[in-house]
Design a protein around this motif. Structure first.
Motif, short mmCIF file in Angstrom:
data_model
loop_
_atom_site.label_atom_id
_atom_site.label_comp_id
_atom_site.label_asym_id
_atom_site.label_seq_id
_atom_site.Cartn_x
_atom_site.Cartn_y
_atom_site.Cartn_z
N ASP A 405 32.58 -61.89 -2.18
CA ASP A 405 31.54 -61.22 -1.40
C ASP A 405 30.15 -61.74 -1.78
OD1 ASP A 405 30.69 -58.95 0.42
OD2 ASP A 405 29.63 -58.41 -1.42
N ALA A 406 29.91 -61.95 -3.09
CA ALA A 406 28.62 -62.48 -3.54
C ALA A 406 28.39 -63.89 -3.00
CB ALA A 406 28.56 -62.48 -5.06
N MET A 644 28.87 -73.79 -9.07
CA MET A 644 27.69 -73.06 -9.49
C MET A 644 27.95 -71.57 -9.34
SD MET A 644 25.00 -73.68 -6.39
CE MET A 644 25.34 -73.11 -4.73
N ASP A 645 27.28 -70.79 -10.14
CA ASP A 645 27.46 -69.34 -10.21
C ASP A 645 26.31 -68.67 -9.45
OD1 ASP A 645 27.89 -66.72 -10.84
OD2 ASP A 645 28.05 -67.02 -13.00
N VAL A 646 26.63 -67.93 -8.40
CA VAL A 646 25.59 -67.31 -7.57
C VAL A 646 25.47 -65.81 -7.82
CG1 VAL A 646 26.03 -69.02 -5.77
CG2 VAL A 646 27.12 -66.78 -5.61
N ARG A 647 26.19 -65.28 -8.80
CA ARG A 647 26.25 -63.82 -8.95
C ARG A 647 24.90 -63.18 -9.27
NH1 ARG A 647 31.29 -63.62 -13.04
NH2 ARG A 647 30.13 -65.43 -13.81
N LEU A 648 24.07 -63.84 -10.07
CA LEU A 648 22.75 -63.29 -10.36
C LEU A 648 21.79 -63.51 -9.20
CD1 LEU A 648 22.24 -64.28 -14.11
CD2 LEU A 648 22.81 -62.04 -13.17
N ASP A 652 19.05 -60.46 -5.65
CA ASP A 652 17.72 -60.34 -5.08
C ASP A 652 17.68 -60.55 -3.56
OD1 ASP A 652 16.66 -59.96 -7.64
OD2 ASP A 652 16.51 -62.13 -7.96
N LEU A 653 18.84 -60.74 -2.94
CA LEU A 653 18.86 -61.02 -1.51
C LEU A 653 18.88 -59.73 -0.70
CD1 LEU A 653 21.45 -63.93 -1.34
CD2 LEU A 653 18.96 -64.08 -1.41
N PRO A 654 18.28 -59.77 0.50
CA PRO A 654 18.34 -58.59 1.38
C PRO A 654 19.76 -58.40 1.88
CG PRO A 654 17.36 -60.45 2.53
CD PRO A 654 17.51 -60.87 1.10
#
Length: 678
Positions: A405-406, A644-648, A652-654
């Motif tokens: 989902d992230a 790459m890790d996008v979890r963090l 901050d995304l809408p």
């Protein structure tokens, strides 16, 4: 404009409203700086100054005082003490004069002002004014504007003309008494007569000196728009996973240690549900758009007489175009519909194990597309097939559901932003191409010497031509023939160019012509767009027209002439079936001007020189689009395969991410058409 006394009501929130010239649409105002004009060789800083000067045809001293003002507001103020000396019919002709001033503003600022008008789309254009309800509209309660809005209506009128394809390259003087500037009758205003900094008129050979300035203006506006819109700077929270493991498939590289990997057969099952009625929505599958309704695409391939027996797919099914899987023609369907019986349809076994949006991103990455090619069977690329057993045997990467989902949220956000940036670049390209066509058309239909006598051509869109030029039918000056090849005949890395119905040049191992020729598409998305002038060995599609064996006309001059004028008559004369098409009799009888040979050479040289800065800008913008697409492709591939890790970053995304159609930044050309239902 009829019935200018009619008061109208506008909703401010759903209209293009301008009041201050510093706003997004301030350039629509007559008070806007940055749109210089040149009338009778006299430089005028703004359309407001021109409009006010037209009040006083018998007071050249007042006119000069007004047009000498660099500020539009000062020009207006300077005119006020003399309003009592306005021409006696001012109230009757002022709307006509304003319409004329706006057209002059467009003709002499084609790129910048034309772009601004087009950017208003189909919304109402309204000038908000606290005092003037004639030219504008006054604010009322609840965001309502009320007034005659004559200026806004004139702008909308002009916008519709250019949106409908009108090429406004010059403006005739108004047929009213005493239409004078500084004691001289106002003459035709031409787009080629750009104003020099000293107030004189630039010669045609100096046009290229101003093009970089115009390009800088429009590029600056576009780039500022990108800064506001795209916002695709990637968060510093992106980083690599700290713990990784070796993948079962070497081509996938290392994976995060907590991700799983399963064969596709444990996640999907092949289904062969057939349509009984054939009435379900017909879907297409392409490498650019995945699974989409065919009704949303421009497709020139023939439809089957009946869709009975087509395969049924449902939301979340993976649909693979078996013939073109090696190019990534597959995707996850969002629709219930039918596809070609030769396609593969695969339904999730456990819908809660893997998100369909994640699957769609994953299976269309270059990693997987390369593997489809390796697993497909066939004698060459045009005959390759990806059969069910080969797809179901492939490994599928499975992050935890929360992580899927992230990844989906992150990619949807970034893809929207990149698509906006590409869309802005595409708008710039359209404007640059339009400016180039205007330069070419003027040169090939009027020549380079504006003083030569003219004669009527008898052709509405062609207008007057130099008196010493000939006008003949195309069939007397070139041989016309269609090709004998189909798209499936193309060969990757073929020996010769293969011209299809788009700007994209394919390759092939045969040639049917060796010499100089001009080519245009006979139907499809490229109809009446003349992309190619070639000299050498090549082959061409069966629905592409080749013009060769030129008589009395230089091949490159013929190319420029056809490129800039064919569309005017072709689309009016086109046959209407599923798409516009060109017919041989119309092409044979197409009117073509024949200047003397030496003039043809001079015109070609001038066009090449004048177009050079535009060509450089076009190449640079296309290069930027390619880089953005490559960046997007790599970003998607790295995210869904754990590079790459996008979890963090996703925190901050809408939510939810605004959606944007992929068609805003893609070219639907001949390659796309290959990947729809056969």
């Amino acid at each position: 404009m009829s019935n200018t006394q009619q008061v109208r009501t506008y909703v401010k929130g759903s209209s293009i409203v301008f009041r201050m010239t510093s706003g997004s649409f301030g350039g629509l105002s007559n008070m806007a700086p940055g749109f210089p004009l040149c009338i009778n060789g006299v430089r005028i800083h703004t359309s407001e100054a021109l409009y006010q000067a037209c009040r006083f045809p018998h007071r050249p001293d007042v006119q000069k005082m007004i047009i000498d003002q660099p500020s539009p507001m000062t020009a207006k103020m300077k005119s006020k003490p003399y309003r009592g000396e306005s021409r006696s019919d001012w109230d009757r002709v002022r709307v006509k004069i304003m319409r004329w001033c706006l057209r002059v503003k467009l003709v002499q600022n084609q790129i910048k002002f034309g772009a601004l008008l087009r950017s208003t789309d189909n919304q109402a254009i309204v000038e908000e004014s606290r005092k003037d309800s004639f030219w504008g509209a006054k604010p009322a309660e609840n965001g309502i504007l009320v007034g005659m809005n004559v200026l806004g209506r004139l702008l909308m009128e002009l916008r519709e003309e250019i949106k409908n394809g009108a090429q406004i390259l010059s403006v005739e003087p108004l047929s009213i008494a005493d239409f004078l500037l500084l004691d001289k009758p106002i003459s035709e205003v031409r787009g080629g007569s750009l104003s020099a900094t000293d107030g004189s008129v630039l010669d045609r050979t100096d046009v290229d000196k101003q093009l970089p300035q115009q390009l800088a203006l429009i590029s600056g506006d576009t780039n500022r728009g990108l800064e506001e819109e795209k916002g695709f700077s990637i968060s510093p929270a992106l980083h690599s996973y700290t713990e990784c493991k070796v993948s079962h498939a070497e081509w996938l590289g290392a994976l995060p240690s907590h991700w799983r990997q399963l064969r596709a057969k444990f996640l999907f099952r092949e289904v062969d549900e057939r349509s009984i009625s054939g009435k379900e929505e017909l879907l297409s599958v392409s490498h650019l758009t995945g699974v989409t309704p065919r009704s949303e695409k421009t497709v020139t391939m023939f439809l089957a007489k009946s869709n009975v027996g087509h395969k049924v797919c449902r939301p979340n099914d993976v649909v693979i175009n078996t013939m073109w899987a090696w190019m990534g023609a597959l995707g996850v369907s969002k629709h219930t519909g039918i596809v070609s019986p030769s396609y593969g349809v695969y339904r999730p076994i456990n819908a809660g194990e893997i998100l369909p949006q994640y699957v769609d991103h994953l299976l269309r990455t270059p990693y997987y597309v390369a593997e489809y090619r390796r697993r497909s069977t066939g004698v060459n690329s045009s005959r390759l097939r990806l059969y069910p057993e080969h797809f179901l045997g492939m490994p599928v990467v499975i992050p935890p559901l929360k992580e899927q989902d992230a990844i989906v949220r992150f990619l949807d956000n970034v893809i929207v932003r990149i698509a906006r940036a590409i869309r802005a670049k595409r708008k710039l390209i359209a404007l640059l191409e339009e400016q180039k066509l205007a330069i070419i058309q003027r040169a090939v239909t009027r020549g380079l010497d504006s003083t030569v006598p003219l004669k009527p051509s008898g052709i509405g869109w062609l207008g007057e031509i130099p008196d010493h030029w000939d006008l003949q039918r195309l069939k007397f000056n070139a041989h016309i023939k269609t090709g004998g090849r189909d798209t499936v005949d193309r060969v990757d890395e073929g020996m010769y160019p293969f011209f299809v119905r788009s700007q994209t040049v394919q390759r092939i191992n045969t040639y049917s012509f060796d010499g100089e020729a001009v080519l245009t598409a006979g139907d499809g998305a490229g109809v009446a767009k003349v992309f190619h002038h070639v000299n050498g060995k090549f082959d061409y599609h069966q629905r592409v027209y080749k013009f060769s064996d030129f008589q009395r006309v230089n091949g490159q001059f013929f190319f420029y002439y056809l490129k800039s004028t064919l569309r005017f008559e072709a689309l009016d004369a086109s046959a209407k079936s599923t798409v516009d098409s060109l017919r041989l009799p119309m092409l044979q009888n197409f009117p073509i001007v024949i200047p003397p040979t030496n003039e043809q050479r001079d015109i070609i040289q001038w066009i090449n020189r004048a177009s050079a800065p535009l060509d450089d800008a076009l190449l640079g913008t296309e290069r930027e689009i390619r880089m953005l697409r490559e960046y997007r492709t790599r970003l998607v591939a790295d995210a869904v395969t754990g590079k790459m890790d996008v979890r963090l970053a996703v925190q901050d995304l809408p939510d939810p991410t605004e959606q944007l159609e992929v068609t805003d930044d893609e070219d639907f050309n001949e390659q796309t058409e290959l990947m729809v239902d056969e």
